[in-house]
Design a protein around this motif. Structure first.
Motif, PDB file in Angstrom:
ATOM      1  N   ASP A 151       0.828  -1.239  -0.228  1.00  0.00           N
ATOM      2  CA  ASP A 151      -0.046  -0.031   0.102  1.00  0.00           C
ATOM      3  C   ASP A 151       0.760   1.134  -0.087  1.00  0.00           C
ATOM      4  O   ASP A 151       2.041   1.096   0.549  1.00  0.00           O
ATOM      5  CB  ASP A 151      -1.020  -0.149   1.250  1.00  0.00           C
ATOM      6  CG  ASP A 151      -1.987   0.953   1.227  1.00  0.00           C
ATOM      7  OD1 ASP A 151      -2.264   1.710   0.272  1.00  0.00           O
ATOM      8  OD2 ASP A 151      -2.508   1.383   2.504  1.00  0.00           O
ATOM      9  N   LEU A 152       0.485   2.432  -0.628  1.00  0.00           N
ATOM     10  CA  LEU A 152       1.259   3.510  -0.656  1.00  0.00           C
ATOM     11  C   LEU A 152       0.964   4.333   0.829  1.00  0.00           C
ATOM     12  O   LEU A 152       2.104   4.821   1.084  1.00  0.00           O
ATOM     13  CB  LEU A 152       0.917   4.550  -1.885  1.00  0.00           C
ATOM     14  CG  LEU A 152       1.221   3.928  -3.423  1.00  0.00           C
ATOM     15  CD1 LEU A 152       0.763   5.060  -4.240  1.00  0.00           C
ATOM     16  CD2 LEU A 152       3.009   3.923  -3.343  1.00  0.00           C
ATOM     17  N   ASN A 153       0.032   4.668   1.221  1.00  0.00           N
ATOM     18  CA  ASN A 153      -0.438   5.519   2.309  1.00  0.00           C
ATOM     19  C   ASN A 153      -0.403   4.732   3.497  1.00  0.00           C
ATOM     20  O   ASN A 153      -1.636   4.299   3.883  1.00  0.00           O
ATOM     21  CB  ASN A 153      -1.724   6.269   1.860  1.00  0.00           C
ATOM     22  CG  ASN A 153      -1.513   6.898   0.423  1.00  0.00           C
ATOM     23  OD1 ASN A 153      -0.611   7.737   0.416  1.00  0.00           O
ATOM     24  ND2 ASN A 153      -2.378   6.796  -0.182  1.00  0.00           N
ATOM     25  N   MET A 154       0.757   4.570   4.274  1.00  0.00           N
ATOM     26  CA  MET A 154       0.600   3.870   5.646  1.00  0.00           C
ATOM     27  C   MET A 154       1.346   5.025   6.554  1.00  0.00           C
ATOM     28  O   MET A 154       2.302   5.601   6.190  1.00  0.00           O
ATOM     29  CB  MET A 154       1.514   2.575   5.279  1.00  0.00           C
ATOM     30  CG  MET A 154       0.740   1.677   4.264  1.00  0.00           C
ATOM     31  SD  MET A 154       1.496   0.160   4.604  1.00  0.00           S
ATOM     32  CE  MET A 154       3.419   0.418   3.554  1.00  0.00           C
ATOM     33  N   PRO A 155       1.050   4.619   7.906  1.00  0.00           N
ATOM     34  CA  PRO A 155       1.776   5.303   8.892  1.00  0.00           C
ATOM     35  C   PRO A 155       3.286   4.867   9.230  1.00  0.00           C
ATOM     36  O   PRO A 155       3.577   3.668   8.546  1.00  0.00           O
ATOM     37  CB  PRO A 155       1.066   5.114  10.020  1.00  0.00           C
ATOM     38  CG  PRO A 155       0.338   3.892   9.974  1.00  0.00           C
ATOM     39  CD  PRO A 155      -0.066   3.676   8.387  1.00  0.00           C
ATOM     40  N   ARG A 156       4.089   5.541   9.889  1.00  0.00           N
ATOM     41  CA  ARG A 156       5.494   5.240  10.122  1.00  0.00           C
ATOM     42  C   ARG A 156       6.419   5.053   8.996  1.00  0.00           C
ATOM     43  O   ARG A 156       7.263   5.548   8.976  1.00  0.00           O
ATOM     44  CB  ARG A 156       5.396   3.943  11.104  1.00  0.00           C
ATOM     45  CG  ARG A 156       4.672   3.896  12.328  1.00  0.00           C
ATOM     46  CD  ARG A 156       5.123   2.902  13.280  1.00  0.00           C
ATOM     47  NE  ARG A 156       5.339   1.652  12.958  1.00  0.00           N
ATOM     48  CZ  ARG A 156       6.202   0.752  13.435  1.00  0.00           C
ATOM     49  NH1 ARG A 156       7.080   0.954  14.398  1.00  0.00           N
ATOM     50  NH2 ARG A 156       6.139  -0.599  12.874  1.00  0.00           N
ATOM     51  N   LYS A 157       5.961   4.357   7.866  1.00  0.00           N
ATOM     52  CA  LYS A 157       6.834   4.277   6.555  1.00  0.00           C
ATOM     53  C   LYS A 157       5.964   4.177   5.381  1.00  0.00           C
ATOM     54  O   LYS A 157       5.289   3.110   5.496  1.00  0.00           O
ATOM     55  CB  LYS A 157       7.796   3.420   6.833  1.00  0.00           C
ATOM     56  CG  LYS A 157       8.878   3.431   5.592  1.00  0.00           C
ATOM     57  CD  LYS A 157      10.045   2.374   5.635  1.00  0.00           C
ATOM     58  CE  LYS A 157      11.029   2.947   6.866  1.00  0.00           C
ATOM     59  NZ  LYS A 157      12.380   2.020   6.925  1.00  0.00           N
ATOM     60  N   ASN A 158       5.883   5.061   4.524  1.00  0.00           N
ATOM     61  CA  ASN A 158       4.889   4.683   3.527  1.00  0.00           C
ATOM     62  C   ASN A 158       5.628   3.726   2.349  1.00  0.00           C
ATOM     63  O   ASN A 158       6.700   3.392   2.398  1.00  0.00           O
ATOM     64  CB  ASN A 158       4.391   6.066   2.946  1.00  0.00           C
ATOM     65  CG  ASN A 158       5.561   6.808   1.953  1.00  0.00           C
ATOM     66  OD1 ASN A 158       6.348   6.093   1.468  1.00  0.00           O
ATOM     67  ND2 ASN A 158       5.606   8.188   2.320  1.00  0.00           N
ATOM     68  N   GLY A 159       4.491   3.423   1.507  1.00  0.00           N
ATOM     69  CA  GLY A 159       4.982   2.556   0.330  1.00  0.00           C
ATOM     70  C   GLY A 159       6.094   2.882  -0.492  1.00  0.00           C
ATOM     71  O   GLY A 159       7.011   2.200  -1.017  1.00  0.00           O
ATOM     72  N   ILE A 160       6.152   4.249  -0.845  1.00  0.00           N
ATOM     73  CA  ILE A 160       7.387   4.736  -1.652  1.00  0.00           C
ATOM     74  C   ILE A 160       8.705   4.501  -1.170  1.00  0.00           C
ATOM     75  O   ILE A 160       9.653   4.130  -1.671  1.00  0.00           O
ATOM     76  CB  ILE A 160       7.066   6.329  -2.134  1.00  0.00           C
ATOM     77  CG1 ILE A 160       5.903   6.232  -3.086  1.00  0.00           C
ATOM     78  CG2 ILE A 160       8.325   6.797  -2.669  1.00  0.00           C
ATOM     79  CD1 ILE A 160       6.029   5.576  -4.486  1.00  0.00           C
ATOM     80  N   ASP A 161       8.570   4.800   0.388  1.00  0.00           N
ATOM     81  CA  ASP A 161       9.974   4.641   0.996  1.00  0.00           C
ATOM     82  C   ASP A 161      10.351   3.377   1.092  1.00  0.00           C
ATOM     83  O   ASP A 161      11.580   2.837   0.990  1.00  0.00           O
ATOM     84  CB  ASP A 161       9.723   5.470   2.182  1.00  0.00           C
ATOM     85  CG  ASP A 161       9.609   6.830   2.490  1.00  0.00           C
ATOM     86  OD1 ASP A 161      10.009   7.336   1.485  1.00  0.00           O
ATOM     87  OD2 ASP A 161       9.193   7.220   3.484  1.00  0.00           O
ATOM     88  N   CYS A 162       9.080   2.546   1.097  1.00  0.00           N
ATOM     89  CA  CYS A 162       9.475   0.945   1.360  1.00  0.00           C
ATOM     90  C   CYS A 162      10.080   0.490   0.099  1.00  0.00           C
ATOM     91  O   CYS A 162      11.058  -0.336  -0.044  1.00  0.00           O
ATOM     92  CB  CYS A 162       8.401   0.217   1.624  1.00  0.00           C
ATOM     93  SG  CYS A 162       7.928   0.132   3.361  1.00  0.00           S
TER      94      CYS A 162
END
Length: 148
Positions: free
Chosen positions: A61-72
């Motif tokens: 998923d792109l929009n997540m707390p703590r670390k978003n999908g793009i950062d992952c």
């Protein structure tokens, strides 16, 4: 893949989306093992753990707390152990910017979350049965966004 069991990993902070996703897989004839994580930080901690068996595909998923999908996605593609993982961006966003970013950063496919159960089932079955190593050799912007 041991015994042709597809190892699937989903990182999504929405409990309803995780349930919808797992129910869709349960209704397919695929042999799979599904692990679900609540956010990007949990995902990266899991993937980088030395005893983790890497999944066949990661739905991110792109929009997540703590670390978003793009950062992952950036971290996955930058890590020697993880860089060849098949990554499907799985998001409610259909913004051109998000799709372009995911494409440029090396995601294998972009899936806009369907709200219809049968569409989701069809999309998931299609995505997990693709040989991504072969498919990405011909990857282009037109085939990147999976539409139902």
């Amino acid at each position: 893949m041991a015994d042709n069991i597809i190892q699937i990993l989903l990182a999504d902070d929405d409990p309803d989306d995780r349930l919808f996703f797992s129910e869709a897989f349960e209704s397919t004839s695929l042999r799979y093992k599904l692990k679900m994580l609540n956010d990007g930080q949990e995902l990266m901690d899991y993937l980088l753990h030395p005893e983790t068996t890497l999944p066949s595909i990661v739905f991110l998923d792109l929009n997540m707390p703590r670390k978003n999908g793009i950062d992952c996605l950036k971290e996955i593609r930058a890590d020697e152990k993880l860089k060849n993982l098949s990554v499907a961006i799985y998001s409610t966003s259909s913004s051109t910017e998000d799709i372009d970013n995911a494409f440029i950063l090396g995601a294998n496919i972009y899936i806009k979350k369907p709200n219809n159960f049968n569409e989701l089932k069809r999309v998931l079955q299609k995505v997990v049965t693709v040989n991504w190593q072969f498919h990405t050799a011909n990857l282009n912007k037109e085939t990147f966004m999976l539409t139902v």
